[in-house]
Design a protein around this motif. Structure first.
Motif, mmCIF file in Angstrom:
data_model
loop_
_atom_site.group_PDB
_atom_site.id
_atom_site.type_symbol
_atom_site.label_atom_id
_atom_site.label_comp_id
_atom_site.label_asym_id
_atom_site.label_seq_id
_atom_site.Cartn_x
_atom_site.Cartn_y
_atom_site.Cartn_z
ATOM 1 N N LEU A 25 -11.711 -5.461 3.561
ATOM 2 C CA LEU A 25 -10.251 -5.331 3.471
ATOM 3 C C LEU A 25 -9.816 -4.019 2.815
ATOM 4 O O LEU A 25 -8.631 -3.768 2.648
ATOM 5 C CB LEU A 25 -9.662 -6.516 2.706
ATOM 6 N N GLY A 26 -10.770 -3.201 2.417
ATOM 7 C CA GLY A 26 -10.443 -1.920 1.799
ATOM 8 C C GLY A 26 -9.815 -2.070 0.429
ATOM 9 O O GLY A 26 -8.992 -1.262 0.019
ATOM 10 N N LEU A 27 -10.191 -3.115 -0.305
ATOM 11 C CA LEU A 27 -9.655 -3.343 -1.651
ATOM 12 C C LEU A 27 -10.466 -2.555 -2.661
ATOM 13 O O LEU A 27 -11.695 -2.614 -2.660
ATOM 14 C CB LEU A 27 -9.710 -4.830 -2.001
ATOM 15 N N ARG A 28 -9.756 -1.822 -3.497
ATOM 16 C CA ARG A 28 -10.418 -1.020 -4.525
ATOM 17 C C ARG A 28 -9.980 -1.482 -5.904
ATOM 18 O O ARG A 28 -9.000 -2.202 -6.032
ATOM 19 C CB ARG A 28 -10.046 0.455 -4.355
ATOM 20 N N ILE A 29 -10.673 -1.001 -6.937
ATOM 21 C CA ILE A 29 -10.327 -1.333 -8.314
ATOM 22 C C ILE A 29 -8.871 -0.952 -8.560
ATOM 23 O O ILE A 29 -8.430 0.117 -8.138
ATOM 24 C CB ILE A 29 -11.267 -0.606 -9.294
ATOM 25 N N ASN A 30 -8.134 -1.832 -9.217
ATOM 26 C CA ASN A 30 -6.713 -1.667 -9.568
ATOM 27 C C ASN A 30 -5.745 -1.863 -8.393
ATOM 28 O O ASN A 30 -4.539 -1.741 -8.586
ATOM 29 C CB ASN A 30 -6.429 -0.321 -10.248
ATOM 30 N N ASP A 31 -6.246 -2.150 -7.181
ATOM 31 C CA ASP A 31 -5.340 -2.503 -6.090
ATOM 32 C C ASP A 31 -4.654 -3.825 -6.427
ATOM 33 O O ASP A 31 -5.205 -4.658 -7.148
ATOM 34 C CB ASP A 31 -6.107 -2.678 -4.773
ATOM 35 N N MET A 32 -3.459 -4.005 -5.870
ATOM 36 C CA MET A 32 -2.734 -5.261 -6.084
ATOM 37 C C MET A 32 -3.074 -6.241 -4.966
ATOM 38 O O MET A 32 -3.256 -5.840 -3.819
ATOM 39 C CB MET A 32 -1.224 -5.009 -6.061
ATOM 40 N N ILE A 33 -3.146 -7.502 -5.335
ATOM 41 C CA ILE A 33 -3.285 -8.562 -4.343
ATOM 42 C C ILE A 33 -2.091 -9.490 -4.507
ATOM 43 O O ILE A 33 -1.433 -9.489 -5.548
ATOM 44 C CB ILE A 33 -4.602 -9.362 -4.511
ATOM 45 N N LYS A 34 -1.796 -10.248 -3.472
ATOM 46 C CA LYS A 34 -0.703 -11.207 -3.516
ATOM 47 C C LYS A 34 -1.312 -12.596 -3.407
ATOM 48 O O LYS A 34 -2.150 -12.845 -2.530
ATOM 49 C CB LYS A 34 0.256 -10.950 -2.352
ATOM 50 N N ILE A 35 -0.922 -13.485 -4.294
ATOM 51 C CA ILE A 35 -1.457 -14.849 -4.287
ATOM 52 C C ILE A 35 -0.337 -15.815 -3.920
ATOM 53 O O ILE A 35 0.692 -15.852 -4.591
ATOM 54 C CB ILE A 35 -2.040 -15.223 -5.674
ATOM 55 N N ASP A 36 -0.529 -16.547 -2.848
ATOM 56 C CA ASP A 36 0.415 -17.591 -2.436
ATOM 57 C C ASP A 36 -0.283 -18.939 -2.546
ATOM 58 O O ASP A 36 -1.470 -19.054 -2.237
ATOM 59 C CB ASP A 36 0.851 -17.387 -0.980
ATOM 60 N N VAL A 37 0.443 -19.929 -2.997
ATOM 61 C CA VAL A 37 -0.097 -21.285 -3.052
ATOM 62 C C VAL A 37 0.681 -22.144 -2.069
ATOM 63 O O VAL A 37 1.905 -22.189 -2.118
ATOM 64 C CB VAL A 37 -0.003 -21.868 -4.482
ATOM 65 N N GLU A 38 -0.042 -22.754 -1.136
ATOM 66 C CA GLU A 38 0.564 -23.612 -0.122
ATOM 67 C C GLU A 38 -0.113 -24.968 -0.211
ATOM 68 O O GLU A 38 -1.254 -25.123 0.198
ATOM 69 C CB GLU A 38 0.379 -22.982 1.269
ATOM 70 N N THR A 41 -3.842 -25.174 -1.068
ATOM 71 C CA THR A 41 -4.573 -23.996 -0.608
ATOM 72 C C THR A 41 -4.062 -22.741 -1.308
ATOM 73 O O THR A 41 -2.858 -22.530 -1.423
ATOM 74 C CB THR A 41 -4.395 -23.834 0.917
ATOM 75 N N ILE A 42 -4.980 -21.915 -1.789
ATOM 76 C CA ILE A 42 -4.640 -20.633 -2.395
ATOM 77 C C ILE A 42 -4.931 -19.548 -1.377
ATOM 78 O O ILE A 42 -6.048 -19.461 -0.867
ATOM 79 C CB ILE A 42 -5.476 -20.372 -3.671
ATOM 80 N N VAL A 43 -3.926 -18.726 -1.067
ATOM 81 C CA VAL A 43 -4.100 -17.642 -0.107
ATOM 82 C C VAL A 43 -4.000 -16.317 -0.855
ATOM 83 O O VAL A 43 -3.010 -16.050 -1.537
ATOM 84 C CB VAL A 43 -3.025 -17.698 1.005
ATOM 85 N N ILE A 44 -5.037 -15.503 -0.757
ATOM 86 C CA ILE A 44 -5.049 -14.194 -1.410
ATOM 87 C C ILE A 44 -4.957 -13.129 -0.332
ATOM 88 O O ILE A 44 -5.768 -13.112 0.595
ATOM 89 C CB ILE A 44 -6.340 -13.995 -2.236
ATOM 90 N N ARG A 45 -3.957 -12.252 -0.437
ATOM 91 C CA ARG A 45 -3.767 -11.185 0.543
ATOM 92 C C ARG A 45 -3.741 -9.837 -0.164
ATOM 93 O O ARG A 45 -3.372 -9.749 -1.325
ATOM 94 C CB ARG A 45 -2.419 -11.338 1.249
ATOM 95 N N LYS A 46 -4.108 -8.811 0.577
ATOM 96 C CA LYS A 46 -3.939 -7.448 0.095
ATOM 97 C C LYS A 46 -2.428 -7.226 -0.018
ATOM 98 O O LYS A 46 -1.698 -7.480 0.939
ATOM 99 C CB LYS A 46 -4.544 -6.500 1.127
ATOM 100 N N ALA A 47 -1.955 -6.830 -1.195
ATOM 101 C CA ALA A 47 -0.519 -6.657 -1.384
ATOM 102 C C ALA A 47 -0.038 -5.367 -0.748
ATOM 103 O O ALA A 47 -0.660 -4.323 -0.900
ATOM 104 C CB ALA A 47 -0.188 -6.652 -2.876
ATOM 105 N N GLU A 48 1.035 -5.476 -0.001
ATOM 106 C CA GLU A 48 1.680 -4.295 0.554
ATOM 107 C C GLU A 48 2.712 -3.863 -0.481
ATOM 108 O O GLU A 48 3.559 -4.658 -0.865
ATOM 109 C CB GLU A 48 2.365 -4.632 1.875
ATOM 110 N N GLU A 49 2.624 -2.632 -0.917
ATOM 111 C CA GLU A 49 3.594 -2.156 -1.887
ATOM 112 C C GLU A 49 4.964 -2.016 -1.248
ATOM 113 O O GLU A 49 5.075 -1.593 -0.106
ATOM 114 C CB GLU A 49 3.165 -0.785 -2.426
ATOM 115 N N SER A 50 5.995 -2.367 -2.002
ATOM 116 C CA SER A 50 7.349 -2.217 -1.489
ATOM 117 C C SER A 50 8.318 -1.953 -2.633
ATOM 118 O O SER A 50 8.031 -2.233 -3.796
ATOM 119 C CB SER A 50 7.758 -3.471 -0.718
#
Ligand SMILES: [Zn+2]
Length: 79
Positions: A25-38, A41-50
């Motif tokens: 996923l191209g995740l590096r140290i200090n990158d942000m992730i987004k955690i959603d709980v449904e 189920t816990i869903v972890i996504r690469k966070a898109e900065e906005s």
């Protein structure tokens, strides 16, 4: 990529993301992730900065720990 992995949660609640997954996923140290709980189920996504104000993701700048777009900076400067 389909992937299944079992991880233990440590004594302060941390879970290590497997290296293969981070690389895929191209995740590096200090990158942000987004955690959603449904439900259960816990869903972890690469966070898109906005932008913290308008939610857009073009021409982003960082100021005091917040992400702001050039358009909103312009508007703030005019207030
Ligand atoms: Zn903005």
């Amino acid at each position: 990529m389909a992937y299944t992995s079992y991880k233990k949660i440590d004594d302060v609640g941390r879970v290590v993301l497997p290296k293969d997954v981070r690389e895929e996923l191209g995740l590096r140290i200090n990158d942000m992730i987004k955690i959603d709980v449904e439900k259960d189920t816990i869903v972890i996504r690469k966070a898109e900065e906005s932008c913290v104000f308008c939610g857009k993701n073009g021409s982003l700048k960082h100021y005091m720990g917040k992400t702001v777009c050039a358009n909103c900076i312009k508007q703030l400067n005019n207030t």
